[in-house]
Design a protein around this motif. Structure first.
Motif, PDB file in Angstrom:
ATOM      1  N   PHE A 216       0.916  -1.263  -0.008  1.00 19.10           N
ATOM      2  CA  PHE A 216      -0.050  -0.197   0.130  1.00 19.10           C
ATOM      3  C   PHE A 216       0.825   0.905   0.068  1.00 19.10           C
ATOM      4  O   PHE A 216       1.679   1.651   0.659  1.00 19.10           O
ATOM      5  CB  PHE A 216      -0.955   0.012   1.547  1.00 19.10           C
ATOM      6  N   LEU A 217       0.645   1.783  -0.643  1.00 23.47           N
ATOM      7  CA  LEU A 217       0.935   3.202  -0.853  1.00 23.47           C
ATOM      8  C   LEU A 217       1.090   4.089   0.365  1.00 23.47           C
ATOM      9  O   LEU A 217       0.706   3.722   1.623  1.00 23.47           O
ATOM     10  CB  LEU A 217       0.045   4.869  -0.875  1.00 23.47           C
ATOM     11  N   PRO A 218       2.327   4.694   1.321  1.00 25.00           N
ATOM     12  CA  PRO A 218       3.158   5.326   2.002  1.00 25.00           C
ATOM     13  C   PRO A 218       2.461   6.305   2.515  1.00 25.00           C
ATOM     14  O   PRO A 218       1.653   7.621   2.000  1.00 25.00           O
ATOM     15  CB  PRO A 218       3.983   5.931   1.885  1.00 25.00           C
ATOM     16  N   VAL A 219       1.648   6.585   3.508  1.00 28.78           N
ATOM     17  CA  VAL A 219       0.743   7.593   3.362  1.00 28.78           C
ATOM     18  C   VAL A 219       1.530   8.657   4.776  1.00 28.78           C
ATOM     19  O   VAL A 219       1.747   7.932   5.802  1.00 28.78           O
ATOM     20  CB  VAL A 219      -0.085   7.001   4.051  1.00 28.78           C
ATOM     21  N   PRO A 220       1.165  10.096   4.404  1.00 30.44           N
ATOM     22  CA  PRO A 220       1.920  10.772   5.335  1.00 30.44           C
ATOM     23  C   PRO A 220       1.052  10.396   7.063  1.00 30.44           C
ATOM     24  O   PRO A 220       0.096  10.413   6.518  1.00 30.44           O
ATOM     25  CB  PRO A 220       1.014  12.026   5.049  1.00 30.44           C
ATOM     26  N   LYS A 221       1.992  10.924   7.825  1.00 32.07           N
ATOM     27  CA  LYS A 221       1.258  11.000   8.909  1.00 32.07           C
ATOM     28  C   LYS A 221       0.463  12.413   9.244  1.00 32.07           C
ATOM     29  O   LYS A 221       0.494  12.686   8.652  1.00 32.07           O
ATOM     30  CB  LYS A 221       2.181  10.757  10.158  1.00 32.07           C
ATOM     31  N   ALA A 222      -0.464  12.093  10.139  1.00 33.10           N
ATOM     32  CA  ALA A 222      -1.284  13.399  10.845  1.00 33.10           C
ATOM     33  C   ALA A 222      -0.067  15.013  11.016  1.00 33.10           C
ATOM     34  O   ALA A 222       0.955  14.645  12.061  1.00 33.10           O
ATOM     35  CB  ALA A 222      -2.058  13.009  11.633  1.00 33.10           C
ATOM     36  N   PRO A 223      -0.227  15.787  10.403  1.00 30.54           N
ATOM     37  CA  PRO A 223       0.203  16.757  11.437  1.00 30.54           C
ATOM     38  C   PRO A 223       0.258  16.763  12.844  1.00 30.54           C
ATOM     39  O   PRO A 223      -1.288  17.082  12.938  1.00 30.54           O
ATOM     40  CB  PRO A 223       0.022  18.309  10.543  1.00 30.54           C
ATOM     41  N   GLU A 224       1.025  18.100  13.485  1.00 32.66           N
ATOM     42  CA  GLU A 224       0.332  17.983  14.429  1.00 32.66           C
ATOM     43  C   GLU A 224       0.431  19.462  14.554  1.00 32.66           C
ATOM     44  O   GLU A 224       1.035  20.650  14.675  1.00 32.66           O
ATOM     45  CB  GLU A 224       1.362  18.207  15.523  1.00 32.66           C
ATOM     46  N   ILE A 225      -0.575  20.437  14.867  1.00 30.83           N
ATOM     47  CA  ILE A 225      -1.098  21.841  15.118  1.00 30.83           C
ATOM     48  C   ILE A 225      -0.634  22.794  16.541  1.00 30.83           C
ATOM     49  O   ILE A 225      -0.663  21.838  16.964  1.00 30.83           O
ATOM     50  CB  ILE A 225      -2.340  22.455  14.620  1.00 30.83           C
ATOM     51  N   ASP A 226       0.211  23.446  15.950  1.00 30.50           N
ATOM     52  CA  ASP A 226       1.144  23.857  17.127  1.00 30.50           C
ATOM     53  C   ASP A 226       0.353  25.350  17.785  1.00 30.50           C
ATOM     54  O   ASP A 226      -0.315  26.273  16.961  1.00 30.50           O
ATOM     55  CB  ASP A 226       2.560  24.828  16.954  1.00 30.50           C
TER      56      ASP A 226
ATOM     57  N   ILE B  75      -2.062  29.686  11.704  1.00 29.51           N
ATOM     58  CA  ILE B  75      -2.260  29.007  11.786  1.00 29.51           C
ATOM     59  C   ILE B  75      -0.854  28.283  11.445  1.00 29.51           C
ATOM     60  O   ILE B  75      -0.526  28.240  10.333  1.00 29.51           O
ATOM     61  CB  ILE B  75      -2.937  27.864  11.079  1.00 29.51           C
ATOM     62  N   SER B  76      -0.050  27.473  12.545  1.00 37.56           N
ATOM     63  CA  SER B  76       0.909  27.231  13.005  1.00 37.56           C
ATOM     64  C   SER B  76       0.634  25.171  12.651  1.00 37.56           C
ATOM     65  O   SER B  76      -0.010  24.704  14.125  1.00 37.56           O
ATOM     66  CB  SER B  76       2.160  27.486  13.374  1.00 37.56           C
ATOM     67  N   TRP B  77       1.977  24.753  12.024  1.00 42.38           N
ATOM     68  CA  TRP B  77       1.532  23.106  12.208  1.00 42.38           C
ATOM     69  C   TRP B  77       2.721  22.621  12.097  1.00 42.38           C
ATOM     70  O   TRP B  77       3.996  23.032  11.397  1.00 42.38           O
ATOM     71  CB  TRP B  77       0.727  22.224  11.502  1.00 42.38           C
ATOM     72  N   ARG B  78       3.735  20.806  12.254  1.00 45.00           N
ATOM     73  CA  ARG B  78       4.729  21.154  11.680  1.00 45.00           C
ATOM     74  C   ARG B  78       4.189  18.748  12.045  1.00 45.00           C
ATOM     75  O   ARG B  78       2.977  18.587  12.738  1.00 45.00           O
ATOM     76  CB  ARG B  78       5.355  20.433  13.489  1.00 45.00           C
ATOM     77  N   MET B  79       5.107  18.144  11.255  1.00 51.41           N
ATOM     78  CA  MET B  79       4.766  16.807  11.392  1.00 51.41           C
ATOM     79  C   MET B  79       5.534  16.581  11.981  1.00 51.41           C
ATOM     80  O   MET B  79       6.387  16.968  12.486  1.00 51.41           O
ATOM     81  CB  MET B  79       5.852  16.460   9.586  1.00 51.41           C
ATOM     82  N   PRO B  80       4.700  15.397  12.246  1.00 49.80           N
ATOM     83  CA  PRO B  80       5.334  14.022  14.196  1.00 49.80           C
ATOM     84  C   PRO B  80       7.225  13.951  13.494  1.00 49.80           C
ATOM     85  O   PRO B  80       7.794  13.778  13.973  1.00 49.80           O
ATOM     86  CB  PRO B  80       4.171  13.325  13.944  1.00 49.80           C
ATOM     87  N   GLU B  81       7.889  13.778  12.236  1.00 49.56           N
ATOM     88  CA  GLU B  81       8.803  13.839  12.113  1.00 49.56           C
ATOM     89  C   GLU B  81       9.113  13.550  10.610  1.00 49.56           C
ATOM     90  O   GLU B  81       8.056  14.211   9.741  1.00 49.56           O
ATOM     91  CB  GLU B  81       8.893  11.887  12.229  1.00 49.56           C
ATOM     92  N   GLU B  82      10.516  13.373  10.536  1.00 55.79           N
ATOM     93  CA  GLU B  82      10.725  14.459   9.009  1.00 55.79           C
ATOM     94  C   GLU B  82      10.067  13.217   7.807  1.00 55.79           C
ATOM     95  O   GLU B  82      10.010  12.592   7.634  1.00 55.79           O
ATOM     96  CB  GLU B  82      12.288  14.346   8.586  1.00 55.79           C
ATOM     97  N   ASP B  83       9.619  14.003   7.145  1.00 59.84           N
ATOM     98  CA  ASP B  83       9.345  13.146   6.044  1.00 59.84           C
ATOM     99  C   ASP B  83       9.146  13.896   4.512  1.00 59.84           C
ATOM    100  O   ASP B  83       8.860  14.836   3.945  1.00 59.84           O
ATOM    101  CB  ASP B  83       7.704  12.632   6.066  1.00 59.84           C
TER     102      ASP B  83
END
Length: 494
Positions: A161-171, A184-192
């Protein structure tokens, strides 16, 4: 007794709120179950389409490659058949020469034998049998048409299955609500590194906490955001809160949404109260227009309404609602008081709204008044109302009015006027809404709730509400409070 009653009332309120939250969560779970079923069905359908497409490609490739083998077979057979025909003709010619040579051996006459020998020799020299290659022009091998899909099989077996991006985290701490904008600002839980862009969705709501499913507005979408921050600008805050969520997308698929956040969007929202406006004014929500014929038609309608009116309060206009309380039981404005008021009172805090007049508007006033003005009262001509007045009849005059006293303002009339009211600070300021330049300030102590007020003659006004106090106005207020600014000399009477 009263203390226990208050305690029970708080418990009841807490339980009602908790039950409401649980009902909302149950709705969300049921909606999620339905979505899982729908999305699973869609995923299977897409899987079938992908495999059908793969089968189609393989079938097409098989047909093309089989056709190539058949063409190679035909080419080789044709070459061998051509060579076979040449050999047959050469053999036939050679057999004829052999028979002629054998017959010539029986000739007794030396001269005839010599001549026959010479002719046969010449024929043999040019015979095709001796110029014929006895090696097949093509081989019977078809190994160059063989295939090996071992690598492709391994590749297919490795398909996942395709690699699905993880859900961002809103700061939430980095989010900002100001000037009717939301950053609105957010970040990814890990580098992608495969993330291509983000999608932001937002919607207005009057409920704090988790987004609700029932009775809510639809989500608005902003697509193809490349950064991890985005500013929504030019918003009208006509609800208490805003729900926001973000999802990350790569080139192939979108990931799950972030946990939604709810940001408070404080602003002063009101409409124009058509129930007490002058009959010569046509009022629609936040627009008012002078109508010289309005009184005639509406008086008949009003007579019918009074005749049919019962003593029961309308459920749509409950007398317990904040807006109904602000309206009270005022009579319609009459005489030359071409006035309409806002339906929501200012009782505390700092508030801001704007007004735009039609270019051909002859005369209008904008300001505030205490809750129950007389029906013949005009803005600025009583000790309970404050306004700025614009008169475009014959020549333009611009003035600040209070308690029937006027102060001329020797400045251009802006296209759009901003009204800033600091109830607790006892301050009412008017601004050029475009440049935020201060036009005039009243200072007093407000002793009663205030209603936005508007007078209009020959023209129309558009009121813009749901606006926050602009940062530029806040900055000017700080400096003005220290310097006095363009403060009216009409302030001492409240």
């Amino acid at each position: 007794m009263d203390e226990e009653r208050e305690t029970l009332q708080r418990i009841v309120s807490t339980l009602v709120n908790k039950n409401d939250e649980i009902h909302n969560f149950i709705d969300m779970l049921n909606h999620t179950i339905s979505s899982v079923q729908v999305n699973s069905s869609n995923a299977i359908s897409e899987l079938d389409e992908e495999f059908d497409g793969l089968y189609s490609v393989l079938h097409e490739m098989k047909g093309s490659m089989a056709n190539t083998i058949q063409q190679e077979e035909a080419r080789k057979i044709q070459a061998l058949q051509d060579q076979l025909s040449q050999c047959s003709r050469a053999l036939e010619s050679s057999e004829e020469l052999l028979e002629l040579a054998v017959q010539s051996l029986d000739i007794k006459n030396p001269v005839e034998l010599l001549e026959a020998s010479r002719q046969i020799k010449d024929s043999v020299t040019v015979a095709s049998a001796f110029r014929l290659s006895l090696k097949p022009k093509v081989s019977d091998s078809m190994t160059h048409m063989m295939v090996d899909f071992a690598l492709e099989k391994r590749m297919l077996q490795a398909v996942k299955f395709l690699p699905v991006p993880k859900a961002p985290e809103i700061d939430v701490a980095a989010c900002l609500v100001a000037d009717n904008c939301i950053t609105i600002s957010w970040r990814m839980p890990e580098e992608d590194s495969r993330i291509d862009h983000f999608v932001l969705e937002y919607r207005k709501t009057n409920f704090d906490g988790l987004p609700r499913l029932k009775g809510e507005q639809r989500w608005e979408l902003v697509d193809y955001i490349k950064a991890t921050q985005y500013t929504l600008s030019g918003l009208r805050f006509d609800t208490k809160y805003m729900n926001l969520r973000v999802q990350a997308c790569n080139k192939a698929v979108a990931g799950e949404y972030s946990d939604p956040v709810t940001l408070e969007t404080k602003a002063f929202v009101f409409s124009l109260d058509s129930t007490s406006s002058h009959l010569n004014l046509k009022v629609e929500d936040t627009y008012v227009e002078w109508d010289p014929t309005g009184g005639k038609g509406q008086e008949k309608i009003k007579g019918k309404e009074n005749k049919n009116r019962s003593n029961t309060a309308s459920p749509k206009r409950s007398t317990n609602s904040p807006r109904a309380l602000s309206r009270g039981s005022r009579d319609r404005f009459a005489g030359e008081s071409y006035t309409v008021l806002g339906d929501t009172a200012v009782e505390s805090g700092q508030h801001y709204w704007e007004v735009r007049a039609q270019k051909d508007c002859k005369s209008y006033s904008v300001g505030v008044t205490y809750r129950n003005p007389g029906k013949f009262d005009q803005l600025g001509k009583t000790n309970s109302s404050w306004c700025i007045h614009i008169n475009n009849w014959l020549q333009t005059t611009f003035s600040a009015k209070h308690n029937n006293k006027a102060k001329t303002l020797d400045i251009p009339v802006p296209d759009r006027i901003g009204i800033y009211c600091d109830f607790d600070g006892g301050q009412l300021s008017f601004y050029n809404a475009s440049s935020k330049a201060l036009l005039h300030t009243f200072r007093t102590k407000f002793t009663q709730p205030l209603l936005p007020g508007f007078m209009i003659w020959c023209g129309g006004l558009t009121v813009m509400t749901g606006l926050q106090v602009p940062s530029a106005v806040k900055t000017l207020q700080k400096s003005e409070n220290g310097l006095g600014g363009s403060t009216s000399s009409l302030n001492n009477v409240a």
